[in-house]
Design an enzyme around this catalytic site. Structure first.
Site, PDB file in Angstrom:
ATOM      1  N   LYS A   1      29.229 -14.019   3.528  1.00 58.85           N
ATOM      2  CA  LYS A   1      27.815 -13.993   4.082  1.00 58.85           C
ATOM      3  C   LYS A   1      27.931 -14.647   5.581  1.00 58.85           C
ATOM      4  O   LYS A   1      26.699 -14.275   6.186  1.00 58.85           O
ATOM      5  CB  LYS A   1      27.094 -15.116   3.332  1.00 58.85           C
TER       6      LYS A   1
ATOM      7  N   LYS B   1      31.446  -6.253  -5.918  1.00 58.21           N
ATOM      8  CA  LYS B   1      30.398  -6.895  -6.836  1.00 58.21           C
ATOM      9  C   LYS B   1      29.046  -6.221  -6.942  1.00 58.21           C
ATOM     10  O   LYS B   1      28.747  -5.990  -5.925  1.00 58.21           O
ATOM     11  CB  LYS B   1      30.749  -8.423  -6.774  1.00 58.21           C
TER      12      LYS B   1
ATOM     13  N   LYS C   1      22.392  -8.427  -5.701  1.00 56.33           N
ATOM     14  CA  LYS C   1      20.921  -8.252  -5.520  1.00 56.33           C
ATOM     15  C   LYS C   1      20.667  -7.575  -4.076  1.00 56.33           C
ATOM     16  O   LYS C   1      19.875  -6.679  -3.875  1.00 56.33           O
ATOM     17  CB  LYS C   1      20.367  -9.585  -5.323  1.00 56.33           C
TER      18      LYS C   1
HETATM   19  P1  ATP Z   1      23.138 -12.380  -3.565  1.00 54.46           P
HETATM   20  O1  ATP Z   1      23.623 -11.103  -3.597  1.00 54.46           O
HETATM   21  O2  ATP Z   1      21.709 -12.589  -3.086  1.00 54.46           O
HETATM   22  O3  ATP Z   1      24.108 -13.236  -3.168  1.00 54.46           O
HETATM   23  P2  ATP Z   1      23.601 -12.455  -6.549  1.00 54.46           P
HETATM   24  O4  ATP Z   1      23.379 -11.206  -7.029  1.00 54.46           O
HETATM   25  O5  ATP Z   1      25.022 -12.931  -6.403  1.00 54.46           O
HETATM   26  O6  ATP Z   1      22.745 -12.766  -5.087  1.00 54.46           O
HETATM   27  P3  ATP Z   1      22.859 -15.141  -7.475  1.00 54.46           P
HETATM   28  O7  ATP Z   1      21.631 -15.839  -7.628  1.00 54.46           O
HETATM   29  O8  ATP Z   1      23.852 -15.784  -6.270  1.00 54.46           O
HETATM   30  O9  ATP Z   1      22.814 -13.676  -7.301  1.00 54.46           O
HETATM   31  O10 ATP Z   1      23.649 -15.473  -8.794  1.00 54.46           O
HETATM   32  C1  ATP Z   1      23.019 -15.820 -10.355  1.00 54.46           C
HETATM   33  C2  ATP Z   1      24.104 -15.663 -11.351  1.00 54.46           C
HETATM   34  O11 ATP Z   1      24.684 -14.402 -11.344  1.00 54.46           O
HETATM   35  C3  ATP Z   1      25.407 -16.465 -11.135  1.00 54.46           C
HETATM   36  O12 ATP Z   1      25.722 -17.216 -12.212  1.00 54.46           O
HETATM   37  C4  ATP Z   1      26.430 -15.469 -10.460  1.00 54.46           C
HETATM   38  O13 ATP Z   1      27.818 -15.723 -10.866  1.00 54.46           O
HETATM   39  C5  ATP Z   1      25.811 -14.240 -11.490  1.00 54.46           C
HETATM   40  N1  ATP Z   1      26.427 -12.886 -10.879  1.00 54.46           N
HETATM   41  C6  ATP Z   1      25.950 -12.492  -9.747  1.00 54.46           C
HETATM   42  N2  ATP Z   1      26.504 -11.442  -9.608  1.00 54.46           N
HETATM   43  C7  ATP Z   1      27.329 -10.955 -10.523  1.00 54.46           C
HETATM   44  C8  ATP Z   1      28.159  -9.709 -11.198  1.00 54.46           C
HETATM   45  N3  ATP Z   1      28.170  -8.863 -10.366  1.00 54.46           N
HETATM   46  N4  ATP Z   1      28.587  -9.942 -12.364  1.00 54.46           N
HETATM   47  C9  ATP Z   1      28.637 -11.005 -12.928  1.00 54.46           C
HETATM   48  N5  ATP Z   1      27.669 -12.107 -12.851  1.00 54.46           N
HETATM   49  C10 ATP Z   1      27.137 -11.976 -11.353  1.00 54.46           C
END
Ligand code: ATP
Ligand code: LTN
Length: 330
Positions: A113, A195, A198
């Site tokens: 990030k 991965k 969002k």
């Molecule tokens: P950003 O992309 O904005 O960093 P994010 O999609 O990683 O956000 P978070 O709010 O950081 O979302 O994560 C919420 C939960 O979802 C955490 O427990 C994280 O481990 C899980 N998570 C996020 N992305 C994945 C993925 N691709 N597969 C499985 N679990 C995920």
């Protein structure tokens, strides 16, 4: 004997993806009978990257509606918003004083990030894991259900808990990560080496929980696979493997069973079925979400009550911590 404690949080930083759902949210409700659960909307973490204030407020409320739609019951669990409980920031400060910069420098999420920001890296992005450790340690948490990407932050949290316990005597429970058996790391539909996230700029890379059925089916149909063209769960077919993981997480069938079922058929029927299953899984969630979102009063009541209950627990831990580090009581 009191129950073991489960704690997790999700950032209200945008629309949740199928990765968030499979890796985290979909697992939360099942713990409610057996454990004392706390589920937090971590808005203080969300502002470590720039957020539009009005949008952040809206996202926090929407995430609460989604928590409820996913089966979180405020009578069984404590559901609350991080910024409503000031003890998070208070404990974070103390933990900052026993955290080493070298450790934070090694965090992959921080490296990702802070890329391309030159000298303009917010300190909050750097200390993000310390706030996360404070979240978890405030509640004497035993298990933290998260996706694979958060494993390193959990190891950091354990390390900080142990360091504090060693320096000041036993204070914190040392928590354990709880990863889902399938789907701990759902990958982008457009780049199976990255991965699903969002914040991906390509909307076709992610399925959003609120995508309409037709969009879900289209995104799955267009998901990147390979030119091998044969059903297999293999390292050479990462795109397909990711889709099989999603299928398995949604239906509960094992990856072997899925490969067997579609053997010799190419990917067409498999993708069509998968689109159908995902859409069918998400539509009742979407319906419940829309109902909750219309009931603002209920949502307010739930987060206010949640904050009170969370604060009461957090205060106990914070008092202990303040005493141990040598702060004079008021
Ligand atoms: P950003 O992309 O904005 O960093 P994010 O999609 O990683 O956000 P978070 O709010 O950081 O979302 O994560 C919420 C939960 O979802 C955490 O427990 C994280 O481990 C899980 N998570 C996020 N992305 C994945 C993925 N691709 N597969 C499985 N679990 C995920
Ligand atoms: N860092 C996590 C969100 C998060 C969290 C927590 C998860 C903040 N505090 C405490 C579990 C427990 C993320 O980015 N997904």
């Amino acid at each position: 004997m009191s129950k073991k404690v489960i704690y997790s949080g999700i950032q209200p930083s945008g629309s949740l993806t199928l990765g968030n759902y499979i890796g985290a949210l979909s697992n939360f409700a099942q713990f409610q009978e057996e454990f004392d659960c706390l589920y937090c909307i971590v808005d203080m973490h969300a502002i470590t990257v720039e957020q539009e204030p009005a949008k952040l407020r809206q996202n926090a409320l929407q995430l609460l509606a989604l928590y409820l739609a996913a089966g979180l019951d405020p009578k069984k669990s404590i559901v609350y918003i991080q910024s409503h409980v000031p003890e998070h920031a208070q404990l974070e400060w103390v933990l900052n004083t026993i955290t080493y910069m070298g450790q934070l420098n090694r965090m992959t999420q921080f490296k990702d990030k802070s890329k391309n920001r030159g000298d303009n890296i917010p300190v909050g992005l750097f200390t993000y894991p310390v706030l996360m450790a404070a979240d978890i340690l405030l509640f004497q948490t035993d298990y933290v259900p998260v996706g694979e990407d958060q494993k390193q932050h959990l190891e950091f949290t354990r390390d900080i808990a142990e360091r504090f316990n060693n320096r000041y005597s036993d204070t914190f429970v040392v928590p354990e990560v709880y990863l889902p058996k399938v789907g701990a790391r759902i990958m982008s539909l457009q780049n199976p080496e990255a991965k699903m996230s969002k914040s991906d700029s390509d909307p076709n890379a992610s399925i959003f929980l609120l995508d309409p059925p037709a969009v879900i089916k289209k995104k799955i149909k267009r998901a990147v696979t390979d030119s091998i063209g044969e059903m297999a769960y293999s390292d050479e077919q990462l795109g397909l493997r990711n889709l099989i993981d999603i299928y398995s997480a949604i239906t509960g069938e094992t990856t072997d069973e899925i490969v067997e079922k579609y053997k010799g058929q190419g990917y067409g029927q498999f993708k069509e079925d998968l689109g159908e299953f995902v859409a069918n899984k998400l539509s009742p969630l979407q319906e419940r979400y829309n109902e909750y979102l219309q009931n603002k009063e209920l949502l307010e009541e739930i987060y206010r009550d949640g904050a009170q209950r969370a604060s009461a627990i957090a205060q106990k831990t914070l008092r202990k911590v303040y005493k141990k580090v040598g702060f004079l009581p008021r």
